[in-house]
Design a protein around this motif. Sequence first.
Motif, mmCIF file in Angstrom:
data_model
loop_
_atom_site.group_PDB
_atom_site.id
_atom_site.type_symbol
_atom_site.label_atom_id
_atom_site.label_comp_id
_atom_site.label_asym_id
_atom_site.label_seq_id
_atom_site.Cartn_x
_atom_site.Cartn_y
_atom_site.Cartn_z
ATOM 1 N N GLU A 35 -2.378 -16.985 2.487
ATOM 2 C CA GLU A 35 -3.664 -16.385 2.843
ATOM 3 C C GLU A 35 -4.415 -16.103 1.548
ATOM 4 O OE1 GLU A 35 -5.132 -15.571 5.925
ATOM 5 O OE2 GLU A 35 -3.527 -16.852 6.693
ATOM 6 N N VAL A 36 -5.704 -16.438 1.532
ATOM 7 C CA VAL A 36 -6.507 -16.245 0.328
ATOM 8 C C VAL A 36 -7.776 -15.460 0.640
ATOM 9 C CG1 VAL A 36 -5.693 -18.382 -0.744
ATOM 10 C CG2 VAL A 36 -7.793 -18.407 0.584
ATOM 11 N N ARG A 37 -8.315 -14.858 -0.389
ATOM 12 C CA ARG A 37 -9.651 -14.248 -0.353
ATOM 13 C C ARG A 37 -10.337 -14.742 -1.618
ATOM 14 N NH1 ARG A 37 -12.192 -10.175 2.277
ATOM 15 N NH2 ARG A 37 -10.250 -9.589 3.302
ATOM 16 N N LEU A 38 -11.379 -15.582 -1.427
ATOM 17 C CA LEU A 38 -12.062 -16.218 -2.548
ATOM 18 C C LEU A 38 -13.539 -15.880 -2.530
ATOM 19 C CD1 LEU A 38 -10.516 -19.773 -2.078
ATOM 20 C CD2 LEU A 38 -9.759 -18.021 -3.691
ATOM 21 N N THR A 39 -14.126 -15.882 -3.680
ATOM 22 C CA THR A 39 -15.561 -15.674 -3.811
ATOM 23 C C THR A 39 -16.024 -16.465 -5.031
ATOM 24 O OG1 THR A 39 -17.293 -13.989 -3.823
ATOM 25 C CG2 THR A 39 -15.405 -13.582 -5.244
ATOM 26 N N GLY A 40 -17.327 -16.578 -5.208
ATOM 27 C CA GLY A 40 -17.820 -17.304 -6.356
ATOM 28 C C GLY A 40 -19.314 -17.151 -6.540
ATOM 29 N N TYR A 41 -19.797 -17.682 -7.647
ATOM 30 C CA TYR A 41 -21.219 -17.598 -7.969
ATOM 31 C C TYR A 41 -21.575 -18.662 -8.997
ATOM 32 C CZ TYR A 41 -19.580 -15.278 -12.165
ATOM 33 O OH TYR A 41 -18.932 -15.001 -13.344
ATOM 34 N N PHE A 42 -22.823 -19.045 -9.028
ATOM 35 C CA PHE A 42 -23.329 -19.959 -10.039
ATOM 36 C C PHE A 42 -23.672 -19.160 -11.280
ATOM 37 C CE2 PHE A 42 -26.938 -22.044 -12.158
ATOM 38 C CZ PHE A 42 -26.330 -23.241 -12.497
ATOM 39 N N GLN A 43 -23.166 -19.589 -12.434
ATOM 40 C CA GLN A 43 -23.433 -18.916 -13.706
ATOM 41 C C GLN A 43 -24.478 -19.731 -14.472
ATOM 42 O OE1 GLN A 43 -24.213 -16.893 -16.223
ATOM 43 N NE2 GLN A 43 -22.302 -15.871 -15.696
ATOM 44 N N PRO A 44 -25.724 -19.254 -14.523
ATOM 45 C CA PRO A 44 -26.759 -20.035 -15.196
ATOM 46 C C PRO A 44 -26.540 -20.190 -16.703
ATOM 47 C CG PRO A 44 -27.638 -17.932 -14.425
ATOM 48 C CD PRO A 44 -26.234 -18.025 -13.929
ATOM 49 N N LEU A 45 -25.785 -19.304 -17.318
ATOM 50 C CA LEU A 45 -25.566 -19.408 -18.765
ATOM 51 C C LEU A 45 -24.764 -20.650 -19.148
ATOM 52 C CD1 LEU A 45 -24.882 -15.694 -19.669
ATOM 53 C CD2 LEU A 45 -26.979 -17.011 -20.036
ATOM 54 N N ASP A 46 -23.785 -21.034 -18.332
ATOM 55 C CA ASP A 46 -23.021 -22.245 -18.648
ATOM 56 C C ASP A 46 -23.304 -23.380 -17.668
ATOM 57 O OD1 ASP A 46 -21.512 -21.655 -16.374
ATOM 58 O OD2 ASP A 46 -19.690 -21.165 -17.471
ATOM 59 N N GLY A 47 -24.147 -23.114 -16.651
ATOM 60 C CA GLY A 47 -24.539 -24.150 -15.704
ATOM 61 C C GLY A 47 -23.435 -24.583 -14.759
ATOM 62 N N ARG A 48 -22.423 -23.726 -14.556
ATOM 63 C CA ARG A 48 -21.305 -24.093 -13.687
ATOM 64 C C ARG A 48 -21.084 -23.034 -12.617
ATOM 65 N NH1 ARG A 48 -16.566 -26.166 -17.556
ATOM 66 N NH2 ARG A 48 -15.996 -24.003 -17.336
ATOM 67 N N TYR A 49 -20.432 -23.460 -11.552
ATOM 68 C CA TYR A 49 -20.048 -22.562 -10.476
ATOM 69 C C TYR A 49 -18.660 -22.009 -10.796
ATOM 70 C CZ TYR A 49 -19.671 -20.739 -5.763
ATOM 71 O OH TYR A 49 -19.571 -19.911 -4.677
ATOM 72 N N HIS A 50 -18.496 -20.702 -10.715
ATOM 73 C CA HIS A 50 -17.217 -20.043 -10.983
ATOM 74 C C HIS A 50 -16.705 -19.452 -9.680
ATOM 75 C CE1 HIS A 50 -17.513 -20.015 -15.460
ATOM 76 N NE2 HIS A 50 -18.776 -20.240 -15.136
ATOM 77 N N TRP A 51 -15.493 -19.811 -9.284
ATOM 78 C CA TRP A 51 -14.884 -19.234 -8.090
ATOM 79 C C TRP A 51 -13.554 -18.594 -8.477
ATOM 80 C CZ3 TRP A 51 -10.168 -21.195 -6.661
ATOM 81 C CH2 TRP A 51 -9.852 -22.474 -7.114
ATOM 82 N N TYR A 52 -13.163 -17.582 -7.716
ATOM 83 C CA TYR A 52 -11.957 -16.824 -8.048
ATOM 84 C C TYR A 52 -11.548 -15.992 -6.855
ATOM 85 C CZ TYR A 52 -15.580 -13.360 -8.560
ATOM 86 O OH TYR A 52 -16.654 -12.553 -8.315
#
Length: 114
Positions: A35-52
Amino acid sequence: MTAHGPEPDHGHGHDEDGYAGPATLLVAGHALDVEVRLTGYFQPLDGRYHWYGRLAPDARLSALVARRPVPVTVCTPHGRAEGELSDPDLWQRLRVEGTSTPPFTAMATPGLEN
Protein backbone atom coordinates in the motif's frame (compact mmCIF):
# COMPACT_ATOMS: atom_id res chain seq x y z
CA MET A 1 -3.48 11.32 11.99
CA THR A 2 -3.35 7.97 10.17
CA ALA A 3 -3.14 4.44 11.55
CA HIS A 4 0.60 4.54 10.85
CA GLY A 5 1.41 7.95 12.32
CA PRO A 6 0.74 11.62 11.72
CA GLU A 7 -0.39 12.88 8.34
CA PRO A 8 2.57 14.61 6.65
CA ASP A 9 2.48 18.38 6.38
CA HIS A 10 4.62 19.22 3.37
CA GLY A 11 4.08 22.96 3.71
CA HIS A 12 5.97 23.89 0.56
CA GLY A 13 3.07 25.71 -1.08
CA HIS A 14 2.95 23.69 -4.32
CA ASP A 15 -0.21 22.36 -5.91
CA GLU A 16 0.10 18.61 -5.44
CA ASP A 17 -1.14 15.53 -7.25
CA GLY A 18 -1.38 12.18 -5.55
CA TYR A 19 -2.36 8.55 -5.24
CA ALA A 20 -3.13 6.32 -2.26
CA GLY A 21 -3.78 2.62 -2.70
CA PRO A 22 -2.29 -0.65 -3.87
CA ALA A 23 0.97 -0.85 -5.80
CA THR A 24 3.45 -3.46 -6.89
CA LEU A 25 7.12 -2.76 -6.26
CA LEU A 26 9.82 -4.34 -8.38
CA VAL A 27 12.89 -4.30 -6.16
CA ALA A 28 16.02 -6.47 -5.95
CA GLY A 29 14.49 -9.13 -8.22
CA HIS A 30 11.26 -9.34 -6.21
CA ALA A 31 7.70 -8.21 -6.97
CA LEU A 32 5.98 -7.11 -3.75
CA ASP A 33 2.39 -5.92 -3.35
CA VAL A 34 2.17 -2.97 -0.94
CA GLU A 35 0.00 0.00 0.00
CA VAL A 36 1.37 3.41 -0.94
CA ARG A 37 0.60 7.08 -0.40
CA LEU A 38 2.22 9.23 -3.09
CA THR A 39 2.14 12.88 -3.99
CA GLY A 40 4.07 15.15 -6.30
CA TYR A 41 4.50 18.54 -7.91
CA PHE A 42 6.18 20.24 -10.84
CA GLN A 43 9.34 22.09 -9.79
CA PRO A 44 9.85 25.07 -12.12
CA LEU A 45 13.42 25.63 -10.90
CA ASP A 46 14.69 22.37 -12.44
CA GLY A 47 11.83 21.85 -14.92
CA ARG A 48 11.01 18.37 -13.62
CA TYR A 49 8.15 16.66 -11.84
CA HIS A 50 9.07 15.37 -8.36
CA TRP A 51 7.00 12.60 -6.78
CA TYR A 52 7.46 10.98 -3.37
CA GLY A 53 5.64 9.23 -0.59
CA ARG A 54 5.62 6.47 1.98
CA LEU A 55 4.86 2.75 1.86
CA ALA A 56 2.86 0.91 4.48
CA PRO A 57 5.19 -0.99 6.85
CA ASP A 58 6.32 -4.30 5.34
CA ALA A 59 8.96 -6.55 6.99
CA ARG A 60 9.94 -8.17 3.65
CA LEU A 61 10.63 -4.79 2.10
CA SER A 62 12.52 -3.48 5.12
CA ALA A 63 14.81 -6.52 4.97
CA LEU A 64 15.53 -5.91 1.27
CA VAL A 65 16.32 -2.22 1.79
CA ALA A 66 18.40 -2.72 4.95
CA ARG A 67 18.72 1.06 5.58
CA ARG A 68 20.40 1.93 2.27
CA PRO A 69 18.89 3.54 -0.83
CA VAL A 70 17.65 0.92 -3.30
CA PRO A 71 16.39 1.40 -6.89
CA VAL A 72 12.73 0.45 -7.35
CA THR A 73 10.01 0.40 -9.99
CA VAL A 74 6.61 1.47 -8.64
CA CYS A 75 3.57 0.10 -10.52
CA THR A 76 0.05 1.36 -9.78
CA PRO A 77 -3.18 0.96 -11.75
CA HIS A 78 -2.36 4.40 -13.28
CA GLY A 79 1.25 4.00 -14.33
CA ARG A 80 4.76 2.82 -13.70
CA ALA A 81 7.87 4.79 -12.69
CA GLU A 82 11.47 4.31 -11.62
CA GLY A 83 12.46 5.64 -8.22
CA GLU A 84 14.41 4.95 -5.06
CA LEU A 85 13.49 3.49 -1.67
CA SER A 86 15.13 4.82 1.48
CA ASP A 87 14.69 6.50 4.84
CA PRO A 88 12.32 4.52 7.10
CA ASP A 89 10.36 6.74 9.49
CA LEU A 90 9.47 6.01 13.13
CA TRP A 91 6.54 3.86 11.96
CA GLN A 92 8.81 1.79 9.65
CA ARG A 93 7.27 3.26 6.50
CA LEU A 94 9.91 3.48 3.78
CA ARG A 95 10.20 6.62 1.67
CA VAL A 96 9.94 6.30 -2.10
CA GLU A 97 10.78 9.10 -4.52
CA GLY A 98 11.47 9.81 -8.16
CA THR A 99 11.48 12.50 -10.82
CA SER A 100 9.67 12.92 -14.15
CA THR A 101 6.54 10.93 -15.01
CA PRO A 102 4.96 9.60 -11.77
CA PRO A 103 3.22 6.24 -11.28
CA PHE A 104 -0.14 8.04 -10.96
CA THR A 105 -2.21 10.46 -13.01
CA ALA A 106 -0.83 13.96 -12.60
CA MET A 107 -2.52 17.26 -13.27
CA ALA A 108 -1.60 18.86 -16.59
CA THR A 109 1.82 20.24 -15.79
CA PRO A 110 4.29 22.03 -18.08
CA GLY A 111 7.34 19.90 -18.82
CA LEU A 112 5.87 16.62 -17.51
CA GLU A 113 7.16 13.79 -19.67
CA ASN A 114 4.55 11.32 -20.86
